[in-house]
Scaffold this motif. Structure first.
Motif, PDB file in Angstrom:
ATOM      1  N   LEU A 123       1.711  10.469   3.646  1.00 57.90           N
ATOM      2  CA  LEU A 123       1.566   9.733   2.427  1.00 57.90           C
ATOM      3  C   LEU A 123       2.392   8.366   2.222  1.00 57.90           C
ATOM      4  O   LEU A 123       2.415   7.777   1.194  1.00 57.90           O
ATOM      5  CB  LEU A 123       2.231  10.696   1.259  1.00 57.90           C
ATOM      6  CG  LEU A 123       1.176  11.816   1.182  1.00 57.90           C
ATOM      7  CD1 LEU A 123       1.783  12.902   0.103  1.00 57.90           C
ATOM      8  CD2 LEU A 123      -0.254  11.448   0.353  1.00 57.90           C
ATOM      9  N   HIS A 124       3.376   8.097   3.340  1.00 57.88           N
ATOM     10  CA  HIS A 124       3.886   6.928   3.065  1.00 57.88           C
ATOM     11  C   HIS A 124       3.137   5.784   3.026  1.00 57.88           C
ATOM     12  O   HIS A 124       3.244   4.530   2.471  1.00 57.88           O
ATOM     13  CB  HIS A 124       4.912   6.646   4.220  1.00 57.88           C
ATOM     14  CG  HIS A 124       4.456   6.404   5.502  1.00 57.88           C
ATOM     15  ND1 HIS A 124       4.021   7.430   6.336  1.00 57.88           N
ATOM     16  CD2 HIS A 124       4.238   5.219   6.219  1.00 57.88           C
ATOM     17  CE1 HIS A 124       3.462   7.036   7.521  1.00 57.88           C
ATOM     18  NE2 HIS A 124       3.807   5.607   7.271  1.00 57.88           N
ATOM     19  N   THR A 125       1.825   5.717   3.804  1.00 55.45           N
ATOM     20  CA  THR A 125       0.740   4.881   3.531  1.00 55.45           C
ATOM     21  C   THR A 125       0.306   4.441   2.200  1.00 55.45           C
ATOM     22  O   THR A 125      -0.008   3.588   1.656  1.00 55.45           O
ATOM     23  CB  THR A 125      -0.573   5.367   4.457  1.00 55.45           C
ATOM     24  OG1 THR A 125      -0.156   5.574   5.743  1.00 55.45           O
ATOM     25  CG2 THR A 125      -1.473   4.213   4.581  1.00 55.45           C
ATOM     26  N   LEU A 126       0.237   5.512   1.386  1.00 55.72           N
ATOM     27  CA  LEU A 126      -0.123   5.350  -0.098  1.00 55.72           C
ATOM     28  C   LEU A 126       0.949   4.762  -0.710  1.00 55.72           C
ATOM     29  O   LEU A 126       0.973   3.791  -1.589  1.00 55.72           O
ATOM     30  CB  LEU A 126      -0.431   6.821  -0.702  1.00 55.72           C
ATOM     31  CG  LEU A 126      -0.585   6.668  -2.199  1.00 55.72           C
ATOM     32  CD1 LEU A 126      -1.874   5.727  -2.614  1.00 55.72           C
ATOM     33  CD2 LEU A 126      -1.187   8.051  -2.511  1.00 55.72           C
ATOM     34  N   CYS A 127       2.107   5.137  -0.319  1.00 56.47           N
ATOM     35  CA  CYS A 127       3.242   4.479  -1.182  1.00 56.47           C
ATOM     36  C   CYS A 127       3.314   3.006  -0.757  1.00 56.47           C
ATOM     37  O   CYS A 127       3.774   2.056  -1.639  1.00 56.47           O
ATOM     38  CB  CYS A 127       4.764   4.968  -0.610  1.00 56.47           C
ATOM     39  SG  CYS A 127       4.938   6.761  -1.077  1.00 56.47           S
ATOM     40  N   GLU A 128       3.312   2.365   0.345  1.00 52.85           N
ATOM     41  CA  GLU A 128       3.282   1.094   0.777  1.00 52.85           C
ATOM     42  C   GLU A 128       2.185   0.391   0.074  1.00 52.85           C
ATOM     43  O   GLU A 128       2.459  -0.751  -0.259  1.00 52.85           O
ATOM     44  CB  GLU A 128       3.188   1.061   2.514  1.00 52.85           C
ATOM     45  CG  GLU A 128       4.350   1.548   3.134  1.00 52.85           C
ATOM     46  CD  GLU A 128       4.219   1.592   4.608  1.00 52.85           C
ATOM     47  OE1 GLU A 128       2.882   1.514   5.052  1.00 52.85           O
ATOM     48  OE2 GLU A 128       5.097   2.094   5.154  1.00 52.85           O
ATOM     49  N   TYR A 129       1.065   1.206  -0.028  1.00 53.71           N
ATOM     50  CA  TYR A 129      -0.134   0.369  -0.750  1.00 53.71           C
ATOM     51  C   TYR A 129       0.183   0.258  -2.280  1.00 53.71           C
ATOM     52  O   TYR A 129      -0.187  -0.872  -2.736  1.00 53.71           O
ATOM     53  CB  TYR A 129      -1.352   1.114  -0.604  1.00 53.71           C
ATOM     54  CG  TYR A 129      -2.567   0.819  -1.407  1.00 53.71           C
ATOM     55  CD1 TYR A 129      -3.200  -0.298  -1.202  1.00 53.71           C
ATOM     56  CD2 TYR A 129      -2.772   1.701  -2.301  1.00 53.71           C
ATOM     57  CE1 TYR A 129      -4.226  -0.661  -2.126  1.00 53.71           C
ATOM     58  CE2 TYR A 129      -3.803   1.313  -3.319  1.00 53.71           C
ATOM     59  CZ  TYR A 129      -4.352   0.062  -3.159  1.00 53.71           C
ATOM     60  OH  TYR A 129      -5.720  -0.425  -4.132  1.00 53.71           O
ATOM     61  N   LEU A 130       0.601   1.107  -2.938  1.00 58.36           N
ATOM     62  CA  LEU A 130       1.150   0.939  -4.269  1.00 58.36           C
ATOM     63  C   LEU A 130       1.891  -0.257  -4.430  1.00 58.36           C
ATOM     64  O   LEU A 130       2.027  -0.869  -5.553  1.00 58.36           O
ATOM     65  CB  LEU A 130       1.549   2.226  -4.853  1.00 58.36           C
ATOM     66  CG  LEU A 130       0.490   3.430  -4.860  1.00 58.36           C
ATOM     67  CD1 LEU A 130       1.366   4.711  -5.323  1.00 58.36           C
ATOM     68  CD2 LEU A 130      -0.637   3.143  -5.822  1.00 58.36           C
ATOM     69  N   TYR A 131       2.920  -0.141  -3.461  1.00 57.65           N
ATOM     70  CA  TYR A 131       4.081  -1.165  -3.672  1.00 57.65           C
ATOM     71  C   TYR A 131       3.241  -2.639  -3.360  1.00 57.65           C
ATOM     72  O   TYR A 131       3.660  -3.768  -3.914  1.00 57.65           O
ATOM     73  CB  TYR A 131       4.931  -1.178  -2.407  1.00 57.65           C
ATOM     74  CG  TYR A 131       6.186  -2.171  -2.588  1.00 57.65           C
ATOM     75  CD1 TYR A 131       7.029  -2.505  -3.655  1.00 57.65           C
ATOM     76  CD2 TYR A 131       6.575  -2.749  -1.359  1.00 57.65           C
ATOM     77  CE1 TYR A 131       8.139  -3.343  -3.792  1.00 57.65           C
ATOM     78  CE2 TYR A 131       7.697  -3.723  -1.377  1.00 57.65           C
ATOM     79  CZ  TYR A 131       8.377  -3.993  -2.532  1.00 57.65           C
ATOM     80  OH  TYR A 131       9.357  -4.899  -2.493  1.00 57.65           O
ATOM     81  N   GLU A 132       2.596  -2.810  -2.436  1.00 66.27           N
ATOM     82  CA  GLU A 132       1.952  -3.994  -1.906  1.00 66.27           C
ATOM     83  C   GLU A 132       0.919  -4.491  -3.428  1.00 66.27           C
ATOM     84  O   GLU A 132       0.671  -5.588  -3.726  1.00 66.27           O
ATOM     85  CB  GLU A 132       0.858  -4.040  -0.933  1.00 66.27           C
ATOM     86  CG  GLU A 132       0.172  -5.226  -0.482  1.00 66.27           C
ATOM     87  CD  GLU A 132      -1.020  -4.894   0.409  1.00 66.27           C
ATOM     88  OE1 GLU A 132      -1.730  -5.703   0.771  1.00 66.27           O
ATOM     89  OE2 GLU A 132      -0.873  -3.781   1.269  1.00 66.27           O
ATOM     90  N   LEU A 133       0.272  -3.450  -3.913  1.00 74.03           N
ATOM     91  CA  LEU A 133      -0.661  -3.748  -5.116  1.00 74.03           C
ATOM     92  C   LEU A 133       0.156  -4.262  -6.316  1.00 74.03           C
ATOM     93  O   LEU A 133      -0.118  -5.360  -6.911  1.00 74.03           O
ATOM     94  CB  LEU A 133      -1.451  -2.463  -5.555  1.00 74.03           C
ATOM     95  CG  LEU A 133      -2.120  -2.568  -6.634  1.00 74.03           C
ATOM     96  CD1 LEU A 133      -3.347  -3.586  -6.538  1.00 74.03           C
ATOM     97  CD2 LEU A 133      -2.701  -0.981  -7.038  1.00 74.03           C
ATOM     98  N   SER A 134       1.574  -3.426  -6.439  1.00 73.93           N
ATOM     99  CA  SER A 134       2.309  -4.100  -7.483  1.00 73.93           C
ATOM    100  C   SER A 134       2.852  -5.647  -7.314  1.00 73.93           C
ATOM    101  O   SER A 134       2.776  -6.250  -8.326  1.00 73.93           O
ATOM    102  CB  SER A 134       3.487  -3.232  -7.694  1.00 73.93           C
ATOM    103  OG  SER A 134       4.288  -3.601  -8.660  1.00 73.93           O
ATOM    104  N   ASN A 135       3.064  -5.910  -6.131  1.00 72.81           N
ATOM    105  CA  ASN A 135       3.663  -7.159  -5.918  1.00 72.81           C
ATOM    106  C   ASN A 135       2.448  -8.355  -5.883  1.00 72.81           C
ATOM    107  O   ASN A 135       2.643  -9.294  -6.460  1.00 72.81           O
ATOM    108  CB  ASN A 135       4.105  -7.108  -4.420  1.00 72.81           C
ATOM    109  CG  ASN A 135       5.555  -6.500  -4.304  1.00 72.81           C
ATOM    110  OD1 ASN A 135       6.324  -6.675  -5.148  1.00 72.81           O
ATOM    111  ND2 ASN A 135       5.942  -6.240  -3.065  1.00 72.81           N
TER     112      ASN A 135
END
Length: 212
Positions: A146-158
């Motif tokens: 699930l860390h892949t999803l977390c990294e994606y959400l952070y990238e999306l926010s930036n």
């Protein structure tokens, strides 16, 4: 940086971890003056959502096959790849439409009739990032990481921050502060971003907030 060992009995109990999280979240909110802006009930809901969300996210945002150092300070930081940062990002995005006096019903209607304009490079970049959600979810289903999803959400926010800094969504009169123009296409990009982050939170078991 010592290992937790259950046999020796020196591990931290989950209930103590959660209580400490709530205490630290409340302290952080008071430091930022949120206790003066939120009602007692709102503050209670926010500190629990932040504490529990941050603890979950701190665990899930790391590759479960690797070790990591647990840190409350890092976990509750509202900068970087943390739940506190993403929770705040989501409340900020949701507030854009509210500040434009645009209701959820208005947004739903606009989604059916408004053409999305991707003329600005930052609009295009955000739209492409939004569309990657299905690919990210399928990857998580495949490897159960699930860390892949977390990294994606952070990238999306930036990526959203880049978009918002470069592309106005609401134009206001400088003298009166009255709304002069609302860019509905860009508001729909805001709404799509918020929906993707909220979907990610649902998968991760994190409760989003209306106010923070």
């Amino acid at each position: 940086k010592k290992k937790f060992k259950t046999r020796s009995g020196d591990t931290v109990r989950l209930v103590d971890l959660l209580d400490e999280g709530i205490s630290r979240a409340e302290q952080k909110l008071v430091e930022k003056g949120r206790d003066k802006e939120l009602t007692k009930e709102e503050l209670e809901a926010v500190k629990r959502a932040v504490a529990y969300g941050c603890i979950k996210y701190a665990d899930l945002s790391h590759n479960r096959n690797h070790d990591y150092v647990f840190s409350f300070d890092k976990m509750l930081d509202d900068r970087g790849n943390t739940a506190a940062y993403l929770l705040y990002a989501l409340t900020r995005i949701r507030s854009i439409a509210r500040n434009s006096n645009i209701s959820q019903e208005d947004l739903k209607q606009a989604a059916r009739t408004t053409r999305i304009d991707l003329g600005h490079p930052k609009e295009w970049k955000l739209a492409k990032c939004i569309l990657r959600l299905p690919e990210v979810i399928l990857r998580c289903l495949d490897d159960l990481l699930l860390h892949t999803l977390c990294e994606y959400l952070y990238e999306l926010s930036n990526t959203f921050t880049e978009f918002y800094d470069s592309c106005y969504c609401i134009e206001k009169d400088k003298a009166t502060g009255a709304i002069v123009k609302v860019n509905m296409s860009r508001l729909l990009l805001c709404e799509a971003t918020a929906n993707v982050i909220a979907t990610g939170f649902h998968v991760l078991g994190i409760n989003p907030l209306e106010k923070m």
